[in-house]
Design an enzyme around this catalytic site. Structure first.
Site, PDB file in Angstrom:
ATOM      1  N   ALA A  12       0.814  -1.205   0.000  1.00 30.06           N
ATOM      2  CA  ALA A  12       0.000   0.000   0.000  1.00 30.06           C
ATOM      3  C   ALA A  12       0.859   1.271   0.000  1.00 30.06           C
ATOM      4  O   ALA A  12       0.406   2.331  -0.424  1.00 30.06           O
ATOM      5  CB  ALA A  12      -0.923  -0.009   1.211  1.00 30.06           C
ATOM      6  N   SER A  13       2.110   1.153   0.466  1.00 28.65           N
ATOM      7  CA  SER A  13       2.931   2.367   0.516  1.00 28.65           C
ATOM      8  C   SER A  13       4.060   2.358  -0.507  1.00 28.65           C
ATOM      9  O   SER A  13       4.596   3.402  -0.851  1.00 28.65           O
ATOM     10  CB  SER A  13       3.507   2.583   1.917  1.00 28.65           C
ATOM     11  OG  SER A  13       4.454   1.601   2.230  1.00 28.65           O
ATOM     12  N   SER A  14       4.459   1.173  -0.977  1.00 30.27           N
ATOM     13  CA  SER A  14       5.522   1.130  -1.983  1.00 30.27           C
ATOM     14  C   SER A  14       5.463  -0.191  -2.744  1.00 30.27           C
ATOM     15  O   SER A  14       4.914  -1.172  -2.256  1.00 30.27           O
ATOM     16  CB  SER A  14       6.896   1.280  -1.319  1.00 30.27           C
ATOM     17  OG  SER A  14       7.132   0.198  -0.445  1.00 30.27           O
ATOM     18  N   GLY A  15       6.064  -0.135  -3.944  1.00 28.68           N
ATOM     19  CA  GLY A  15       6.119  -1.355  -4.749  1.00 28.68           C
ATOM     20  C   GLY A  15       7.554  -1.607  -5.148  1.00 28.68           C
ATOM     21  O   GLY A  15       8.382  -0.691  -5.167  1.00 28.68           O
ATOM     22  N   ARG A  16       7.882  -2.856  -5.450  1.00 25.72           N
ATOM     23  CA  ARG A  16       9.232  -3.177  -5.911  1.00 25.72           C
ATOM     24  C   ARG A  16       9.215  -4.413  -6.787  1.00 25.72           C
ATOM     25  O   ARG A  16       8.329  -5.268  -6.650  1.00 25.72           O
ATOM     26  CB  ARG A  16      10.243  -3.346  -4.769  1.00 25.72           C
ATOM     27  CG  ARG A  16      10.005  -4.444  -3.777  1.00 25.72           C
ATOM     28  CD  ARG A  16       8.857  -4.269  -2.928  1.00 25.72           C
ATOM     29  NE  ARG A  16       8.996  -4.032  -1.513  1.00 25.72           N
ATOM     30  CZ  ARG A  16       8.048  -3.443  -0.792  1.00 25.72           C
ATOM     31  NH1 ARG A  16       6.958  -3.002  -1.351  1.00 25.72           N
ATOM     32  NH2 ARG A  16       8.177  -3.303   0.492  1.00 25.72           N
ATOM     33  N   HIS A 237      -2.161 -12.528  -2.512  1.00 29.05           N
ATOM     34  CA  HIS A 237      -2.342 -11.638  -1.369  1.00 29.05           C
ATOM     35  C   HIS A 237      -0.977 -11.517  -0.701  1.00 29.05           C
ATOM     36  O   HIS A 237      -0.369 -12.518  -0.319  1.00 29.05           O
ATOM     37  CB  HIS A 237      -3.380 -12.209  -0.394  1.00 29.05           C
ATOM     38  CG  HIS A 237      -3.625 -11.295   0.758  1.00 29.05           C
ATOM     39  ND1 HIS A 237      -3.938 -11.738   2.008  1.00 29.05           N
ATOM     40  CD2 HIS A 237      -3.580  -9.939   0.833  1.00 29.05           C
ATOM     41  CE1 HIS A 237      -4.089 -10.702   2.823  1.00 29.05           C
ATOM     42  NE2 HIS A 237      -3.871  -9.597   2.115  1.00 29.05           N
ATOM     43  N   ASP A 238      -0.482 -10.293  -0.554  1.00 27.90           N
ATOM     44  CA  ASP A 238       0.892 -10.115  -0.062  1.00 27.90           C
ATOM     45  C   ASP A 238       1.124 -10.793   1.284  1.00 27.90           C
ATOM     46  O   ASP A 238       2.195 -11.367   1.523  1.00 27.90           O
ATOM     47  CB  ASP A 238       1.293  -8.633  -0.049  1.00 27.90           C
ATOM     48  CG  ASP A 238       0.356  -7.724   0.745  1.00 27.90           C
ATOM     49  OD1 ASP A 238      -0.582  -8.225   1.387  1.00 27.90           O
ATOM     50  OD2 ASP A 238       0.575  -6.492   0.705  1.00 27.90           O
ATOM     51  N   THR A 239       0.126 -10.770   2.148  1.00 28.36           N
ATOM     52  CA  THR A 239       0.307 -11.425   3.452  1.00 28.36           C
ATOM     53  C   THR A 239       0.493 -12.932   3.254  1.00 28.36           C
ATOM     54  O   THR A 239       1.275 -13.572   3.968  1.00 28.36           O
ATOM     55  CB  THR A 239      -0.905 -11.158   4.370  1.00 28.36           C
ATOM     56  OG1 THR A 239      -1.251  -9.786   4.281  1.00 28.36           O
ATOM     57  CG2 THR A 239      -0.610 -11.512   5.804  1.00 28.36           C
ATOM     58  N   GLY A 404       8.828  -4.982   6.031  1.00 28.01           N
ATOM     59  CA  GLY A 404       9.587  -3.744   6.270  1.00 28.01           C
ATOM     60  C   GLY A 404       9.605  -3.321   7.731  1.00 28.01           C
ATOM     61  O   GLY A 404      10.589  -2.746   8.220  1.00 28.01           O
TER      62      GLY A 404
HETATM   63  N1  LIG Z   1      14.744   1.649   8.869  1.00 34.21           N
HETATM   64  C1  LIG Z   1      13.506   1.546   9.332  1.00 34.21           C
HETATM   65  N2  LIG Z   1      13.243   1.820  10.635  1.00 34.21           N
HETATM   66  C2  LIG Z   1      11.994   1.736  11.122  1.00 34.21           C
HETATM   67  N3  LIG Z   1      10.930   1.349  10.393  1.00 34.21           N
HETATM   68  C3  LIG Z   1      11.114   1.047   9.105  1.00 34.21           C
HETATM   69  C4  LIG Z   1      12.405   1.134   8.502  1.00 34.21           C
HETATM   70  N4  LIG Z   1      12.265   0.770   7.207  1.00 34.21           N
HETATM   71  C5  LIG Z   1      10.956   0.479   7.010  1.00 34.21           C
HETATM   72  N5  LIG Z   1      10.259   0.644   8.138  1.00 34.21           N
HETATM   73  C6  LIG Z   1       8.807   0.458   8.322  1.00 34.21           C
HETATM   74  O1  LIG Z   1       8.331  -0.473   7.377  1.00 34.21           O
HETATM   75  C7  LIG Z   1       7.187   0.039   6.691  1.00 34.21           C
HETATM   76  C8  LIG Z   1       7.176  -0.405   5.250  1.00 34.21           C
HETATM   77  O2  LIG Z   1       7.051  -1.762   5.201  1.00 34.21           O
HETATM   78  P1  LIG Z   1       6.843  -2.519   3.828  1.00 34.21           P
HETATM   79  O3  LIG Z   1       7.850  -2.012   2.877  1.00 34.21           O
HETATM   80  O4  LIG Z   1       6.800  -3.974   4.101  1.00 34.21           O
HETATM   81  O5  LIG Z   1       5.407  -1.961   3.484  1.00 34.21           O
HETATM   82  P2  LIG Z   1       4.597  -1.960   2.136  1.00 34.21           P
HETATM   83  O6  LIG Z   1       5.083  -3.121   1.321  1.00 34.21           O
HETATM   84  O7  LIG Z   1       4.602  -0.664   1.444  1.00 34.21           O
HETATM   85  O8  LIG Z   1       3.170  -2.131   2.619  1.00 34.21           O
HETATM   86  P3  LIG Z   1       2.317  -3.407   2.798  1.00 34.21           P
HETATM   87  O9  LIG Z   1       2.472  -3.857   4.177  1.00 34.21           O
HETATM   88  O10 LIG Z   1       0.976  -2.922   2.524  1.00 34.21           O
HETATM   89  O11 LIG Z   1       2.804  -4.423   1.853  1.00 34.21           O
HETATM   90  C9  LIG Z   1       7.282   1.523   6.797  1.00 34.21           C
HETATM   91  O12 LIG Z   1       5.998   2.093   6.865  1.00 34.21           O
HETATM   92  C10 LIG Z   1       8.081   1.754   8.069  1.00 34.21           C
HETATM   93  O13 LIG Z   1       7.218   2.025   9.138  1.00 34.21           O
HETATM   94  C1  LIG Z   2      -6.705  -4.318   3.270  1.00 32.95           C
HETATM   95  C2  LIG Z   2      -5.398  -4.769   3.752  1.00 32.95           C
HETATM   96  O1  LIG Z   2      -4.444  -4.354   2.854  1.00 32.95           O
HETATM   97  C3  LIG Z   2      -5.320  -6.256   3.933  1.00 32.95           C
HETATM   98  O2  LIG Z   2      -6.324  -6.668   4.778  1.00 32.95           O
HETATM   99  C4  LIG Z   2      -3.999  -6.726   4.463  1.00 32.95           C
HETATM  100  O3  LIG Z   2      -4.076  -8.100   4.706  1.00 32.95           O
HETATM  101  C5  LIG Z   2      -2.907  -6.497   3.504  1.00 32.95           C
HETATM  102  O4  LIG Z   2      -3.053  -6.811   2.356  1.00 32.95           O
HETATM  103  C6  LIG Z   2      -1.644  -5.941   3.991  1.00 32.95           C
HETATM  104  O5  LIG Z   2      -0.772  -5.687   2.969  1.00 32.95           O
END
Ligand SMILES: Nc1ncnc2c1ncn2[C@@H]1O[C@H](COP(=O)(O)OP(=O)(O)OP(=O)(O)O)[C@@H](O)[C@H]1O
Ligand SMILES: C[C@H](O)[C@H](O)[C@@H](O)C(=O)CO
Length: 466
Positions: A12-16, A237-239, A404
């Site tokens: 939801a916050s980044s993609g790779r 589903h990413d989880t 993350g």
């Molecule tokens: N160096 C760091 N120190 C503390 N927290 C960190 C650090 N790097 C990343 N994070 C935490 O990890 C989170 C990002 O995690 P991740 O990249 O798994 O999320 P995402 O893939 O964008 O989201 P989703 O969970 O929806 O897949 C950030 O919001 C931050 O709070």
């Molecule tokens: C809606 C949420 O994104 C979902 O319930 C959660 O499981 C998820 O996908 C986290 O990345």
């Protein structure tokens, strides 16, 4: 010749886009492309930018070509519940609305007029979250019935990207389960429920399991990126992908998939759709290999992400974590799962208001606000661990934190302290690893999930907090 597998992991916050291969039995990762993600306002609705995200996916594929590392296969995973409706010509109907939009408010009551909440849980085993696909579709039925009339296909977000890549419309099981329309007994759509709700049956494709090959890139995509490969569905589903990458083979642990959300739970062979489980709002999401992810959604680091934006993204997550630790004596706490934190106008203000309302000291600095979030999350983890232990009638000695959020050392310490359990933090790219693992299992690189998890354990750093 080295065989590369490509994970497209969009959170939801980044993609790779991450390439993975095996070297002497160990998994080696290479990040080829990273980009921002988030919902944006369109016509007053919070929407995803799928067109932009698809351009990012293709940019990442082009980078593989530039590197001379052409993967044998790729798969896409994303967050849960969101979807698009396509008409007969394959065009998206309406805005690509995301799960934090307010359109689902009151839609739970509309659904419960048709089927009571407990009965719905008994049939699906899925927790009540106001953004589940079932409530989103009710919002469409009430506000845009014309979309449902025109809809030919429902695709969840990863299925939609697989469609754009291959031209094939498929619906992957783990992602579909998050919507609350799948039966944990048949592992198929609950068509009776779908009929009761008045959603057109024909929109729902036959479900495919993780590891299913979907097809090759379309001619247009091949021409644009310069090569072809096979698309193989991971646990989309990413989880589901993150849980596949938990580096352990015993059963003495609870996991937390920590990113935008904190998904805390257990892997189980059977779903628990009991009234008691319903009361605790624990969910039974479909996992890799027919397992269930018995877990709770906890608001998670979304709260930190939002506050960081509100402080103009001036500080990195590492810096915020440090500021929180420096403010560790700040005493206020919030209920990290309160609905007010799901989609507030301003998270900082929401947290301050919560503290004010509950007669607690109001945090002012970024460090104070972050410490309130981290300590409140750790307390929520401790409560959730107790619920899981109560439901299974046993205790667990470790918590594996993947994603993350495993980088947040201060939160890991707080979690160990609040739960009294050993915390094992890492791998941080668990979702991409799980995505690649499903492809490697399909390709025969691993003979079993156990073998894959042993390799993951040996391949990545895991930090232990006692
Ligand atoms: N160096 C760091 N120190 C503390 N927290 C960190 C650090 N790097 C990343 N994070 C935490 O990890 C989170 C990002 O995690 P991740 O990249 O798994 O999320 P995402 O893939 O964008 O989201 P989703 O969970 O929806 O897949 C950030 O919001 C931050 O709070
Ligand atoms: C809606 C949420 O994104 C979902 O319930 C959660 O499981 C998820 O996908 C986290 O990345």
């Amino acid at each position: 010749m080295t065989k590369y597998y490509l994970a497209v992991d969009i959170g939801a916050s980044s993609g790779r886009l991450i390439l993975g291969h095996l070297e002497n039995g160990k998994m080696v990762l290479e990040e080829v492309h990273r980009f921002e993600n988030g919902m944006v306002k369109k016509d007053g609705e919070l929407c995803w930018e799928f067109d932009r995200l698809f351009v990012e996916i293709k940019d990442g594929l082009k980078k593989c070509k530039e590197l001379g590392k052409i993967p044998v296969s790729m798969g896409v995973d994303t967050w849960g519940v969101d979807y698009v409706l396509l008409d007969e010509a394959g065009q998206v109907l309406g805005n690509t609305v995301g799960y934090r939009d307010h359109r689902t408010e009151g839609m739970d009551e509309e659904v419960y007029k048709i089927i009571p909440q407990e009965k719905l849980y008994e049939r699906t085993g899925i927790q009540k979250e106001i953004f589940n696909t079932i409530y989103q579709l009710m919002a469409v039925k009430k506000k845009h019935p014309e979309y449902l009339e025109k809809a030919d296909t429902l695709l969840h977000v990863p299925d939609y990207f697989h469609y754009l890549l291959t031209g094939k419309k498929t619906c992957e099981y783990t992602e579909a389960t998050t919507g609350q329309l799948v039966s944990p007994l048949t592992k198929d759509w609950d068509y009776e429920l779908i009929d009761m709700l008045g959603y057109p049956r024909k929109m729902f494709q036959k479900l495919i399991m993780p590891g299913t090959p979907i097809g090759h890139l379309t001619k247009e995509v091949q021409e644009e990126v310069g090569f072809d490969l096979e698309v193989v569905a991971p646990a989309t589903h990413d989880t589901g992908s993150a849980v596949l990458a938990v580096p352990a083979n015993d059963d003495d642990f609870i996991y937390i998939s920590s990113g935008t959300w904190s998904l805390m739970g257990l892997e189980r062979k059977e779903a628990d759709c009991s009234l008691k489980s319903c009361g605790m709002n624990l969910t039974n999401e479909g996992g890799y290999g027919g397992r269930f992810r018995y877990l709770k959604n906890i608001m998670g680091l979304w709260m930190i992400q939002s506050v960081r934006h509100e402080f103009q993204d001036k500080y990195g997550f590492g810096e915020i974590c440090q500021m929180a630790e420096e403010a560790k004596d700040f005493p206020s706490r919030v209920d990290a799962n309160a609905q007010c934190f799901l989609s507030p106008e301003n998270m900082t203000k929401e947290i301050q208001d919560y503290c004010r309302r509950t007669g607690q000291q109001v945090p002012e600095t970024l460090g104070q606000i972050a410490t309130v979030i981290y300590t409140s999350l750790a307390e929520c983890y401790a409560r959730t661990a107790k619920s899981l232990e109560e439901m299974t009638g046993r205790t667990y000695s470790r918590i594996h934190i993947v994603g993350g959020g495993a980088n947040a050392g201060y939160l890991n310490e707080l979690t160990a302290k609040a739960t009294g359990k050993e915390v094992h933090a890492g791998p941080t790219e668990a979702t991409a690893i799980g995505n690649i693992t499903a492809q490697m299992l399909e390709a025969g690189e691993f003979r079993s999930v156990e073998e894959a998890r042993t390799a993951i354990h040996q391949s990545f750093d895991i930090k232990i907090y006692k």
